[in-house]
Motif scaffolding. Structure first.
Motif, PDB file in Angstrom:
ATOM      1  N   LEU A  17       0.826  -1.210   0.000  1.00 30.11           N
ATOM      2  CA  LEU A  17       0.000   0.000   0.000  1.00 30.11           C
ATOM      3  C   LEU A  17       0.861   1.261   0.000  1.00 30.11           C
ATOM      4  N   ASP A  18       1.984   1.227   0.718  1.00 31.72           N
ATOM      5  CA  ASP A  18       2.903   2.367   0.710  1.00 31.72           C
ATOM      6  C   ASP A  18       3.445   2.638  -0.692  1.00 31.72           C
ATOM      7  N   MET A  19       3.642   1.583  -1.464  1.00 35.92           N
ATOM      8  CA  MET A  19       4.134   1.732  -2.845  1.00 35.92           C
ATOM      9  C   MET A  19       3.050   2.278  -3.780  1.00 35.92           C
ATOM     10  N   MET A  20       1.804   2.210  -3.348  1.00 39.95           N
ATOM     11  CA  MET A  20       0.684   2.578  -4.214  1.00 39.95           C
ATOM     12  C   MET A  20       0.217   4.024  -4.001  1.00 39.95           C
ATOM     13  N   ILE A  21       1.050   4.861  -3.413  1.00 42.68           N
ATOM     14  CA  ILE A  21       0.640   6.252  -3.194  1.00 42.68           C
ATOM     15  C   ILE A  21       0.310   6.884  -4.532  1.00 42.68           C
ATOM     16  N   THR A  22      -0.841   7.544  -4.568  1.00 45.03           N
ATOM     17  CA  THR A  22      -1.287   8.218  -5.781  1.00 45.03           C
ATOM     18  C   THR A  22      -0.883   9.679  -5.700  1.00 45.03           C
ATOM     19  N   ASN A  23      -0.314  10.180  -6.762  1.00 46.15           N
ATOM     20  CA  ASN A  23       0.066  11.592  -6.794  1.00 46.15           C
ATOM     21  C   ASN A  23      -1.175  12.448  -6.966  1.00 46.15           C
ATOM     22  N   THR A  24      -1.536  13.130  -5.887  1.00 42.37           N
ATOM     23  CA  THR A  24      -2.673  14.043  -5.932  1.00 42.37           C
ATOM     24  C   THR A  24      -2.233  15.363  -5.331  1.00 42.37           C
ATOM     25  N   THR A  25      -2.922  16.402  -5.674  1.00 43.32           N
ATOM     26  CA  THR A  25      -2.599  17.704  -5.094  1.00 43.32           C
ATOM     27  C   THR A  25      -3.430  17.910  -3.840  1.00 43.32           C
ATOM     28  N   LYS A  26      -2.914  18.700  -2.933  1.00 48.81           N
ATOM     29  CA  LYS A  26      -3.621  18.962  -1.677  1.00 48.81           C
ATOM     30  C   LYS A  26      -4.966  19.631  -1.944  1.00 48.81           C
ATOM     31  N   ASP A  27      -5.025  20.519  -2.952  1.00 53.92           N
ATOM     32  CA  ASP A  27      -6.270  21.218  -3.269  1.00 53.92           C
ATOM     33  C   ASP A  27      -7.346  20.271  -3.774  1.00 53.92           C
ATOM     34  N   ALA A  28      -6.931  19.160  -4.357  1.00 56.11           N
ATOM     35  CA  ALA A  28      -7.893  18.238  -4.967  1.00 56.11           C
ATOM     36  C   ALA A  28      -8.425  17.202  -3.972  1.00 56.11           C
ATOM     37  N   GLU A  29      -8.046  17.352  -2.695  1.00 57.47           N
ATOM     38  CA  GLU A  29      -8.504  16.374  -1.706  1.00 57.47           C
ATOM     39  C   GLU A  29     -10.027  16.361  -1.654  1.00 57.47           C
ATOM     40  N   ILE A  30     -10.580  15.175  -1.596  1.00 56.77           N
ATOM     41  CA  ILE A  30     -12.040  15.045  -1.631  1.00 56.77           C
ATOM     42  C   ILE A  30     -12.638  15.129  -0.239  1.00 56.77           C
ATOM     43  N   GLU A  31     -13.862  15.603  -0.203  1.00 58.18           N
ATOM     44  CA  GLU A  31     -14.601  15.643   1.053  1.00 58.18           C
ATOM     45  C   GLU A  31     -15.553  14.458   1.072  1.00 58.18           C
ATOM     46  N   HIS A  32     -15.739  13.913   2.250  1.00 56.96           N
ATOM     47  CA  HIS A  32     -16.686  12.814   2.402  1.00 56.96           C
ATOM     48  C   HIS A  32     -17.174  12.800   3.845  1.00 56.96           C
ATOM     49  N   THR A  92       1.926  -4.248  -8.590  1.00 61.65           N
ATOM     50  CA  THR A  92       1.871  -3.929  -7.159  1.00 61.65           C
ATOM     51  C   THR A  92       0.470  -4.188  -6.612  1.00 61.65           C
ATOM     52  N   VAL A  93      -0.547  -3.774  -7.377  1.00 60.01           N
ATOM     53  CA  VAL A  93      -1.927  -4.001  -6.951  1.00 60.01           C
ATOM     54  C   VAL A  93      -2.197  -5.498  -6.852  1.00 60.01           C
ATOM     55  N   GLU A  94      -1.773  -6.260  -7.840  1.00 58.14           N
ATOM     56  CA  GLU A  94      -1.977  -7.714  -7.822  1.00 58.14           C
ATOM     57  C   GLU A  94      -1.278  -8.364  -6.633  1.00 58.14           C
ATOM     58  N   ASN A  95      -0.057  -7.931  -6.364  1.00 60.71           N
ATOM     59  CA  ASN A  95       0.669  -8.485  -5.211  1.00 60.71           C
ATOM     60  C   ASN A  95      -0.061  -8.167  -3.911  1.00 60.71           C
ATOM     61  N   PHE A  96      -0.533  -6.939  -3.787  1.00 59.28           N
ATOM     62  CA  PHE A  96      -1.295  -6.545  -2.600  1.00 59.28           C
ATOM     63  C   PHE A  96      -2.539  -7.421  -2.455  1.00 59.28           C
ATOM     64  N   LEU A  97      -3.293  -7.571  -3.532  1.00 65.71           N
ATOM     65  CA  LEU A  97      -4.520  -8.370  -3.490  1.00 65.71           C
ATOM     66  C   LEU A  97      -4.240  -9.833  -3.164  1.00 65.71           C
ATOM     67  N   ASN A  98      -3.154 -10.373  -3.699  1.00 71.20           N
ATOM     68  CA  ASN A  98      -2.784 -11.759  -3.397  1.00 71.20           C
ATOM     69  C   ASN A  98      -2.455 -11.949  -1.917  1.00 71.20           C
ATOM     70  N   ILE A  99      -1.759 -10.988  -1.335  1.00 74.75           N
ATOM     71  CA  ILE A  99      -1.415 -11.073   0.087  1.00 74.75           C
ATOM     72  C   ILE A  99      -2.683 -11.019   0.945  1.00 74.75           C
ATOM     73  N   VAL A 100      -3.571 -10.077   0.638  1.00 77.93           N
ATOM     74  CA  VAL A 100      -4.806  -9.940   1.419  1.00 77.93           C
ATOM     75  C   VAL A 100      -5.693 -11.177   1.234  1.00 77.93           C
ATOM     76  N   ASP A 101      -5.724 -11.715   0.025  1.00 79.76           N
ATOM     77  CA  ASP A 101      -6.492 -12.937  -0.227  1.00 79.76           C
ATOM     78  C   ASP A 101      -5.920 -14.103   0.580  1.00 79.76           C
ATOM     79  N   LYS A 102      -4.609 -14.211   0.647  1.00 80.72           N
ATOM     80  CA  LYS A 102      -3.964 -15.276   1.436  1.00 80.72           C
ATOM     81  C   LYS A 102      -4.327 -15.128   2.907  1.00 80.72           C
TER      82      LYS A 102
END
Length: 193
Positions: free
Chosen positions: A48-63, A111-121
């Motif tokens: 998950l640390d490797m999967m950081i998405t480059n986003t701008t601080k201004d574009a942070e979403i509200e929820h 990276t996503v596949e490896n993450f999913l495989n670990i969580v599935d295991k």
């Protein structure tokens, strides 16, 4: 008398083989500071640390989907079987979220596949710890209902509402990290007793 004790011990031994009490996946082995679950959880967090998405601080979403701290507190007081069942369900829900369209997140698919495989295991191994004789309690069923409702809100109010944007996926990635840490805590509570 001795034959009755022998039969009782034999029955107890056969019963505990499928029990979570003897599950090798969550028990720390002599010489190791962590269980198999903990080791795999660390690897999942590293992915998950490797999967950081480059986003701008201004574009942070509200929820308005609050992290279910109360749900985890309630689960921490549940039976050992319910803690394991809850953790399995959380992991399954996280897997389902990551099956959604994450193309805008610009993550490396490997990276996503490896993450999913670990969580599935983790999911499969913990499920085997619960055993077929496990009956979830009424409290466990209530926790399950609240968990399902929470994950539907994550999907609808973060991912769908924001068009599966990179910012939405970054929020989900952060939330996923928090869930994996909480699952680790539940499992450690489970094995501490």
């Amino acid at each position: 008398m001795i034959s009755r004790i022998f039969i009782a011990c034999l029955f107890l031994g056969m019963y505990s083989t499928g029990s979570s009490l003897s599950c090798k996946w969550i028990v720390k082995h002599p010489g190791n500071t962590k269980s198999q679950f903990s080791l795999y959880n660390k690897i999942a967090l590293d992915f998950l640390d490797m999967m950081i998405t480059n986003t701008t601080k201004d574009a942070e979403i509200e929820h308005n989907v609050a992290f279910p701290n109360r749900l985890y507190r309630q689960t921490s007081k549940a039976t050992a079987e319910d803690k394991l069942a809850f953790t399995v369900q959380i992991l399954k829900e996280l897997l389902a979220l990551f099956e959604e369209d994450h193309s805008s997140a610009s993550w490396e698919e490997n990276t996503v596949e490896n993450f999913l495989n670990i969580v599935d295991k983790q999911t499969e191994e913990l499920r085997s710890c619960i055993g077929s004789h496990s009956n979830t309690t009424q409290k466990g069923q209530q926790l399950s209902f609240r968990r399902e409702k929470y994950f539907k809100r994550l999907l609808n109010k973060i991912l769908k509402k924001n068009g599966y944007s990179a910012e939405a996926w970054e929020k989900i990635r952060n939330i996923t990290q928090a869930h994996l840490r909480q699952c680790e805590f539940l499992i450690s509570l489970r094995t501490a007793h």
